[in-house]
Design a protein around this motif. Structure first.
Motif, PDB file in Angstrom:
ATOM      1  N   LYS A  76       0.861  -1.185   0.000  1.00  0.00           N
ATOM      2  CA  LYS A  76       0.000   0.000   0.000  1.00  0.00           C
ATOM      3  C   LYS A  76       0.892   1.228   0.000  1.00  0.00           C
ATOM      4  O   LYS A  76       1.402   1.642   1.045  1.00  0.00           O
ATOM      5  N   THR A 101       1.929   5.143  -2.016  1.00  0.00           N
ATOM      6  CA  THR A 101       1.646   6.162  -3.015  1.00  0.00           C
ATOM      7  C   THR A 101       2.809   6.301  -3.971  1.00  0.00           C
ATOM      8  O   THR A 101       2.729   7.018  -4.935  1.00  0.00           O
ATOM      9  N   LYS A 123      -6.007   3.277  -0.848  1.00  0.00           N
ATOM     10  CA  LYS A 123      -5.574   3.621  -2.191  1.00  0.00           C
ATOM     11  C   LYS A 123      -6.047   5.030  -2.489  1.00  0.00           C
ATOM     12  O   LYS A 123      -7.140   5.417  -2.146  1.00  0.00           O
ATOM     13  N   SER A 124      -5.167   5.797  -3.122  1.00  0.00           N
ATOM     14  CA  SER A 124      -5.557   7.157  -3.470  1.00  0.00           C
ATOM     15  C   SER A 124      -4.746   7.615  -4.656  1.00  0.00           C
ATOM     16  O   SER A 124      -3.730   7.026  -4.995  1.00  0.00           O
ATOM     17  N   SER A 166     -10.095   4.168  -1.896  1.00  0.00           N
ATOM     18  CA  SER A 166     -10.596   3.224  -0.908  1.00  0.00           C
ATOM     19  C   SER A 166      -9.767   3.483   0.340  1.00  0.00           C
ATOM     20  O   SER A 166      -9.010   4.439   0.410  1.00  0.00           O
ATOM     21  N   TRP A 167      -9.861   2.566   1.292  1.00  0.00           N
ATOM     22  CA  TRP A 167      -9.145   2.794   2.537  1.00  0.00           C
ATOM     23  C   TRP A 167      -7.644   2.849   2.364  1.00  0.00           C
ATOM     24  O   TRP A 167      -6.942   3.439   3.145  1.00  0.00           O
ATOM     25  N   GLU A 183      -4.346  14.056  -1.615  1.00  0.00           N
ATOM     26  CA  GLU A 183      -4.703  12.939  -2.463  1.00  0.00           C
ATOM     27  C   GLU A 183      -6.207  12.777  -2.490  1.00  0.00           C
ATOM     28  O   GLU A 183      -6.904  13.182  -1.570  1.00  0.00           O
ATOM     29  N   ARG A 184      -6.679  12.156  -3.533  1.00  0.00           N
ATOM     30  CA  ARG A 184      -8.100  11.841  -3.624  1.00  0.00           C
ATOM     31  C   ARG A 184      -8.243  10.353  -3.321  1.00  0.00           C
ATOM     32  O   ARG A 184      -7.736   9.527  -4.070  1.00  0.00           O
ATOM     33  N   PRO A 185      -8.871  10.004  -2.189  1.00  0.00           N
ATOM     34  CA  PRO A 185      -8.930   8.582  -1.836  1.00  0.00           C
ATOM     35  C   PRO A 185      -9.818   7.791  -2.785  1.00  0.00           C
ATOM     36  O   PRO A 185     -10.825   8.305  -3.277  1.00  0.00           O
ATOM     37  N   GLU A 220       0.012   5.651   2.791  1.00  0.00           N
ATOM     38  CA  GLU A 220      -1.304   5.957   2.238  1.00  0.00           C
ATOM     39  C   GLU A 220      -2.084   6.919   3.135  1.00  0.00           C
ATOM     40  O   GLU A 220      -1.703   7.188   4.267  1.00  0.00           O
ATOM     41  N   TRP A 221      -3.195   7.410   2.637  1.00  0.00           N
ATOM     42  CA  TRP A 221      -3.797   8.583   3.239  1.00  0.00           C
ATOM     43  C   TRP A 221      -4.286   8.445   4.685  1.00  0.00           C
ATOM     44  O   TRP A 221      -4.141   9.409   5.448  1.00  0.00           O
TER      45      TRP A 221
END
Lengths: 236, 194, 426
Positions: free
Chosen positions: C62, C64, C133-134, C130-131, C126-128, C72-73
């Motif tokens: 996971k 970016t 992934k963005s 899913s939990w 970031e634009r997510p 991740e976010w």
């Protein structure tokens, strides 16, 4: 004493912090904001299209597997680089690259123009075991990807989000994302079988297929706008 | 917080030396430090205009490199017959090239893997010296990359000279029209959603 | 693997030590207890939870993929929370200080807190999906520009300024000598933080970034040499007249070598930013060597020294074995030299082979030949790394023994205020 003026400042936490903040902001603002708005001045490159659903999934696998740690996707404007890899990287190429994958070191070769350089079957074998193709390669094998089924559950959502960020996907493309991806995967798998590779049922829908689709796309947009960028051995 | 004053009691008293006992002198900054710093600023004052105002750009720099290379290439026209045929030293060198480059797709014995066999009687793109050179130098659409810019003409000829020395087979090998699975082009990327 | 390594080193080890060291130093420099023990505890536990989450999520792929900002976010959000907690705690303490003037170390920590907040927020937009992934809100070149503004300044404000703060606190404490020059501190602090923020584009030289931005990044890197050296100068000159003590005290030795490596890599860095040099060094192992001479030479050694200083005092005891600390110093230095030298040679080899051409202008080497050529240096590099790491194990043993012989139940009122965060410094 020339430096006395600073002493009162050392007693004022807030003022000191504000001045610090100002000092750190200047450089960033001057370098970050203008290029962002100069976007219009970056040459629009006609051939550049957003990735297909399958390629996008392949790209996310590329990110997940950390390929960017060893493979750059930025070719510098030197003849020795363009001879080796192809046309140097242009500003307008990256409009659909989220995040960018320039990379920062080349343990392995640059991949930004690898699309079409080798047949699909080359990639299939190479992912299975790079040493089968090149005995001196230090790349790890990625055979497990061919045993891992491609997950398309988020594909449509990904296209939606990218569309909201300005990628020109049509409604139909977003709606049909999963079907498109499956169709393209079947295409790649068929090409592999035509090349004499034997694929199992799972392998035909595996993550390797998406990754190959992504790699075969890299650099093709530029090469496809004919005449193929003619200068200096580009787009080999 | 409870006991806070206890902790503070352990810390230095106000009448102790300030700042936890750390003292600071206020010596002059060494002259060379200032001078070197000014020198770097001066350097920048020249460096920026040198790149910004003289019309330099990395695109132009690149174009000049390519021009220079083309001048060299133009001065040496490519021969149409292999100049290294039978030259033992050149063949040995060609073997090296073949092992690093060609063997990846055609196998070390040239019997073919991803790329077609090079020892069977069948030649997809012709077997004259000029045809073979063209194939290697400029590439072919089914997946053969162009090697000219990476290898240069000499290494291509040497590799071809080596290839001639490999033991031939009279059976159709991989990639021959009668063999199973004729080589196909990599799937071209379809337009999104097509 | 690589992101796990960089994240563990930067966020796990370095930042852990920085939290500990700054909590320790700040309370003593301000002569007050931390603003809130609760916030300190939140800082400790949440941060360690983040480190664990980071390791797990990166191992699961996971990421970016943005260097030093791979997380991740949801983890990004948690980091923001920790940072706010840290900032409130820090500035709260500062506001209640019983000491009028703020000491230099505090300046550097202030700069760290403010800058990292800024960098982290803007780079992590970031634009997510899913939990876990963005997609970045920036694309291509802009993403690269922002990323390296972040990446470069993360080096500056996570690996330079807070460590300078540690140096400014622990060096004079250990050596018991005055800092050489207050006015030098003033000049180099302000020039450092101002100029540093300009230098990011030197990671994108010969990229599609507009030439003018590359040129700015490059020149500001060169102008940064002397402000960086101000810190080195102040550190080394503070030691003048006490070199006999440096010879016998492993903590001071680590400081001295660390500061020297700081000077070296802050000179090497700007040199690598010059267009001509960068065309050779970019994408090669040279860069990796440079990073490590900074990270192992400067950051790690000063962090080690700070830990050796703090831990015995926090547990009210003496260091278990000075000799083992001495061993650690020598293994670290030796490992460092082996490592950096091999990377330097292999980087230059790579760079030269990539650009070598024959008389007719064609390339001399295929890529795989360059891979084969540097293999031997990779082995040497691994040896250097192993030697360095063995020193760390020696330290862990030494520290564990120290804590064991120290008394957790110190007399009431004597409990050192830094005790809580120290456990966070792995």
């Amino acid at each position: 004493m020339a430096w006395k003026w600073h002493a009162p400042l050392e007693g004022k936490g807030l003022t000191f912090s504000i001045l610090t903040a100002l000092a750190i902001l200047v450089g960033g603002m001057i370098e970050l904001i203008p290029p962002y708005f100069l976007q219009g001045t970056i040459d629009p490159i006609p051939g550049v299209q957003p990735y297909t659903a399958l390629e996008l999934e392949g790209r996310d696998i590329y990110i997940r597997e950390g390929c960017v740690n060893c493979h750059s996707q930025m070719i510098r404007p030197f003849k020795t680089e363009t001879d080796r890899y192809g046309q140097y990287t242009l500003p307008g190429e990256g409009v659909y690259e989220r995040p960018f994958l320039y990379g920062s070191r080349r343990t392995g070769p640059d991949l930004s123009r690898v699309g079409g350089k080798y047949p699909n079957s080359w990639h299939w074998i190479h992912f299975r075991n790079p040493r089968e193709i090149e005995p001196r390669s230090n790349m790890p094998p990625y055979e497990f990807l061919s045993r891992s089924e491609l997950d398309l559950s988020l594909t449509q959502r990904k296209l939606e989000v990218l569309a909201s960020l300005g990628h020109p996907y049509t409604e139909a493309q977003i709606e049909g994302a999963v079907a498109d991806a499956s169709a393209q995967a079947a295409q790649v798998a068929a090409a592999l079988e035509a090349d004499g590779q034997k694929l199992g049922e799972l392998e035909r829908r595996s993550e390797t297929i998406a990754l190959i689709a992504y790699l075969q796309r890299l650099g093709r947009d530029l090469a496809q706008s004919p005449p193929a960028v003619a200068s200096a051995g580009a787009a080999q | 917080m409870s006991g806070q004053d206890d902790y503070v009691a352990e810390l230095p008293r106000p009448d102790d030396a300030n700042r936890d006992g750390i003292r600071e002198e206020d010596n002059d900054i060494p002259g060379w430090w200032w001078w070197t710093w000014f020198a770097t600023i001066l350097f920048s004052a020249f460096y920026i205009p040198y790149y910004a105002l003289t019309g330099w750009s990395q695109e132009r720099m690149y174009a000049e490199q390519v021009e220079a290379a083309q001048a060299i290439a133009a001065s040496a026209p490519a021969p149409t017959a292999n100049p290294f045929r039978g030259d033992a030293a050149a063949i040995a060198e060609g073997q090296q090239v073949f092992a690093t480059i060609c063997a990846a797709c055609h196998k070390p014995d040239a019997s073919g893997l991803v790329g077609p066999s090079l020892v069977d009687p069948y030649w997809k793109y012709g077997d004259s010296d000029a045809d073979l050179f063209q194939t290697v130098a400029k590439g072919r659409p089914a997946g053969m990359p162009a090697w000219e810019s990476q290898l240069g003409t000499e290494k291509i000829w040497k590799a071809l000279a080596f290839m001639e020395t490999l033991p031939k087979s009279d059976q159709p090998g991989i990639g021959a029209p009668t063999a199973p699975g004729a080589a196909s082009a990599p799937a071209a990327a379809p337009a999104p959603g097509s | 693997m690589r992101p796990i390594h960089t994240n563990a080193v930067i966020f796990g080890f370095t930042l852990g030590t920085v939290f500990a060291g700054s909590y320790y130093g700040l309370q003593r420099l301000c002569r007050v207890r931390m603003f809130s023990d609760t916030l300190s505890r939140i800082n400790l536990w949440l941060w360690n939870a983040i480190i664990v989450a980071a390791a797990v999520s990166l191992m699961l792929g996971k990421t970016t993929s943005k260097e030093y900002a791979e997380l991740e976010w949801p983890i990004d959000v948690a980091i923001t929370v920790v940072w706010v907690v840290y900032a409130v705690n820090f500035f709260g303490t500062l506001a209640r200080r019983r000491e009028k003037g703020m000491y230099v170390a505090i300046w550097f920590w202030i700069a760290t807190i403010l800058t990292i907040a800024l960098l982290h927020i803007f780079n992590s937009l970031e634009r997510p999906i899913s939990w876990m992934k963005s997609y970045s809100i920036y694309a291509g070149l802009h993403d690269a520009n922002i990323q390296w503004w972040y990446g470069h300044n993360a080096v500056g404000f996570l690996l330079t300024t807070p460590i300078l703060g540690l140096m400014y606190y622990f060096l004079p404490k250990q050596i018991n000598r005055p800092i050489y020059s207050h006015r030098l501190s003033i000049v180099h602090f302000w020039s450092l933080i101002f100029i540093y923020m300009w230098a990011g584009p030197h990671h994108l030289i010969y990229s599609p970034l507009p030439d003018w931005a590359q040129t700015l990044g490059m020149t500001f890197s060169v102008m940064l040499i002397l402000p960086s050296w101000g810190g080195m100068l102040n550190g080394l000159l503070t030691m003048r007249g006490a070199w006999d003590r440096v010879r016998t005290d492993p903590i001071l030795k680590m400081m001295a070598v660390g500061i020297t490596f700081y000077g070296m890599s802050t000179f090497e860095g700007p040199m690598m930013a010059v267009r001509t040099v960068n065309s050779l060094s970019h994408f090669t192992n040279w860069t990796i060597g440079h990073v490590h001479s900074g990270a192992l030479g400067w950051v790690a050694l000063v962090c080690f020294a700070s830990l050796y200083y703090m831990i015995p005092r926090l547990w009210h005891t003496k260091l278990y074995s000075v000799r083992l600390a001495e061993v650690h110093f020598w293994t670290a230095t030796l490992g460092l030299v082996i490592y950096v030298t091999s990377m330097w040679i292999s980087g230059v080899t790579q760079g030269l082979m990539w650009r070598a051409v024959n008389a007719d202008g064609s390339l001399t080497y295929t890529f795989i030949e360059t891979v084969a050529a540097i293999r031997v240096y990779d082995v040497i590099r691994a040896v250097g790394g192993a030697v360095f790491l063995s020193g760390v194990f020696v330290m862990i043993y030494n520290v564990a023994k120290t804590i064991q012989q120290g008394s957790a139940a110190v007399p009431a009122g004597a409990l050192p205020p830094g005790a809580v965060p120290v456990a966070g410094g792995r």
